[in-house]
Design a protein around this motif. Structure first.
Motif, mmCIF file in Angstrom:
data_model
loop_
_atom_site.group_PDB
_atom_site.id
_atom_site.type_symbol
_atom_site.label_atom_id
_atom_site.label_comp_id
_atom_site.label_asym_id
_atom_site.label_seq_id
_atom_site.Cartn_x
_atom_site.Cartn_y
_atom_site.Cartn_z
ATOM 1 N N CYS A 27 24.160 22.813 -4.715
ATOM 2 C CA CYS A 27 25.590 22.117 -4.145
ATOM 3 C C CYS A 27 26.586 23.335 -4.038
ATOM 4 O O CYS A 27 26.872 23.939 -5.054
ATOM 5 C CB CYS A 27 26.065 21.158 -5.289
ATOM 6 N N CYS A 29 30.189 24.514 -3.348
ATOM 7 C CA CYS A 29 31.345 23.525 -3.351
ATOM 8 C C CYS A 29 32.599 24.366 -3.676
ATOM 9 O O CYS A 29 32.383 25.819 -3.437
ATOM 10 C CB CYS A 29 31.007 22.719 -4.876
ATOM 11 N N THR A 35 35.781 15.903 -3.504
ATOM 12 C CA THR A 35 34.308 15.343 -3.449
ATOM 13 C C THR A 35 33.249 16.031 -4.101
ATOM 14 O O THR A 35 32.338 15.446 -4.839
ATOM 15 C CB THR A 35 33.917 15.554 -1.876
ATOM 16 N N CYS A 36 33.513 17.381 -4.095
ATOM 17 C CA CYS A 36 32.598 18.145 -5.268
ATOM 18 C C CYS A 36 32.739 17.652 -6.492
ATOM 19 O O CYS A 36 31.667 17.725 -7.417
ATOM 20 C CB CYS A 36 32.828 19.790 -4.945
ATOM 21 N N TRP A 39 30.353 14.817 -7.172
ATOM 22 C CA TRP A 39 28.880 15.464 -7.126
ATOM 23 C C TRP A 39 28.291 15.988 -8.661
ATOM 24 O O TRP A 39 27.229 15.567 -9.071
ATOM 25 C CB TRP A 39 28.755 16.372 -6.296
ATOM 26 N N ARG A 40 29.174 16.344 -9.392
ATOM 27 C CA ARG A 40 28.767 17.020 -10.584
ATOM 28 C C ARG A 40 27.919 16.004 -11.594
ATOM 29 O O ARG A 40 26.909 16.387 -12.003
ATOM 30 C CB ARG A 40 29.819 17.899 -11.374
ATOM 31 N N LEU A 43 24.804 15.146 -10.171
ATOM 32 C CA LEU A 43 23.675 16.321 -10.213
ATOM 33 C C LEU A 43 23.022 16.474 -11.777
ATOM 34 O O LEU A 43 21.881 16.606 -11.847
ATOM 35 C CB LEU A 43 24.262 17.367 -9.768
ATOM 36 N N TRP A 57 24.818 24.947 -9.142
ATOM 37 C CA TRP A 57 26.062 24.404 -8.813
ATOM 38 C C TRP A 57 27.064 25.871 -8.413
ATOM 39 O O TRP A 57 27.235 26.638 -9.328
ATOM 40 C CB TRP A 57 27.085 24.015 -9.973
ATOM 41 N N ILE A 78 24.846 20.635 0.866
ATOM 42 C CA ILE A 78 23.508 20.632 -0.080
ATOM 43 C C ILE A 78 22.487 21.256 0.384
ATOM 44 O O ILE A 78 22.299 21.120 1.649
ATOM 45 C CB ILE A 78 23.237 19.012 -0.572
ATOM 46 N N GLN A 93 27.757 13.049 1.342
ATOM 47 C CA GLN A 93 28.301 12.397 0.246
ATOM 48 C C GLN A 93 27.828 12.255 -0.964
ATOM 49 O O GLN A 93 26.510 12.237 -0.847
ATOM 50 C CB GLN A 93 28.940 11.117 0.990
ATOM 51 N N PRO A 94 28.780 12.248 -2.102
ATOM 52 C CA PRO A 94 28.152 12.007 -3.327
ATOM 53 C C PRO A 94 27.624 10.615 -3.556
ATOM 54 O O PRO A 94 27.974 9.842 -4.557
ATOM 55 C CB PRO A 94 29.528 12.430 -4.274
ATOM 56 N N LEU A 99 20.369 11.845 -2.192
ATOM 57 C CA LEU A 99 19.631 13.099 -2.578
ATOM 58 C C LEU A 99 18.537 12.759 -3.356
ATOM 59 O O LEU A 99 17.324 13.663 -3.061
ATOM 60 C CB LEU A 99 20.630 13.655 -3.330
#
Length: 201
Positions: A27, A29, A35-36, A39-40, A43, A57, A78, A93-94, A99
Motif C-alpha cells: 500500500c 500511502c 483514506t490510507c 487501509w491499515r 491490511l 506499508w 495498491i 478504496q479501503p 483486495l
C-alpha cells in the motif's frame, strides 16, 4: 510483524523479501491521507488471513526510492505482485473484499508493465545505495537540500481536503516530475482490466 515498513524496519523487510514466496501486497500511502489510514487495519487483518503473502506499508515521503520511476497521483495506490510480475497497480478504496479478490485471482491476471518494478530489485537498489552513501543519518542536509528519504515530486495535501471515503488527490495545479505524458490512462485501464478479471466480471 503484519505490515512491513521499509522506512521503520528496513532490515526486517529485507529478510522477509529474501525468504518469502514472492507474493506481495504493498500500500503506497502518505501520512496526510485519511483514506490510507482506513487501509491499515484492513491490511493487518488480511496479513493474518494470507500468511503466505507479504504486506508492505510504504509512505512515499519517507521511502521515495520504493516507487522506482513511478509517481503517485491517487492515494492510496495498491500494488499486487508475484514472481510472475505486477498483477495490479492502481488506486483502491479501503474495502477488504476487493483486495481479497485481487489476491485470490492474482495468478490468473496478466502481468503489467505498470508499477514501480520488482520489489526485490528495489530492495537491492536500497542496499547498494546504503553501501555507497553510508548511514544517511550521519550528515545533516545542506541549505536547500531535502531531508534524507523525503519525497519532493509528490505534493503534500491539506489533510482536511482528503476524506476517508474517496481517493486523496494531489492539487490539480501540481505536475509530478518523472512521469511520461499520456501514460496514466493506459496504466489505469490495464489495472482496471485486472481488477475486473479478479472480480470475475
Amino acid at each position: 510483524m503484519k505490515l512491513f515498513d521499509p522506512h521503520a524496519a528496513p532490515h526486517a523487510l529485507r529478510e522477509r523479501l529474501a525468504a518469502d514466496s514472492g507474493r506481495r501486497v504493498a500500500c503506497y500511502c502518505a501520512a496526510w491521507c485519511r483514506t490510507c489510514d482506513a487501509w491499515r487495519p484492513l491490511l493487518e487483518a488480511l496479513a493474518d488471513e494470507y500468511p503466505g503473502w507479504t504486506f508492505l506499508w510504504v509512505d512515499v515521503e519517507d521511502s521515495p526510492d520504493w516507487l522506482g520511476d513511478e509517481d503517485i497521483e491517487n492515494f492510496p495506490t495498491i500494488l499486487v505482485q508475484d514472481r510472475g510480475g505486477t498483477r495490479y497497480w492502481g488506486a483502491v478504496q479501503p474495502r477488504a473484499e476487493h483486495l481479497r479478490r485481487l489476491i485470490d485471482g492474482a495468478a490468473d491476471l496478466p502481468a503489467l508493465a505498470a508499477g514501480p518494478g520488482s520489489l526485490d530489485a528495489l530492495a537491492r537498489n536500497q542496499d547498494r545505495g546504503n553501501q555507497d552513501q553510508g548511514d544517511p543519518g550521519s550528515r545533516k542536509p545542506g541549505a536547500g537540500e531535502p531531508e534524507p528519504g523525503r519525497l519532493n515530486r509528490t505534493p503534500r495535501r491539506d489533510p482536511a481536503a482528503c476524506r476517508a471515503d474517496q481517493p486523496c488527490l494531489p492539487p490539480p495545479s501540481s505536475t509530478p516530475t518523472g512521469r511520461r505524458a499520456g501514460t496514466t490512462a493506459g496504466r489505469d485501464s490495464a489495472s482496471a482490466r485486472g481488477a475486473e478479471a479478479a472480480a470475475g466480471s
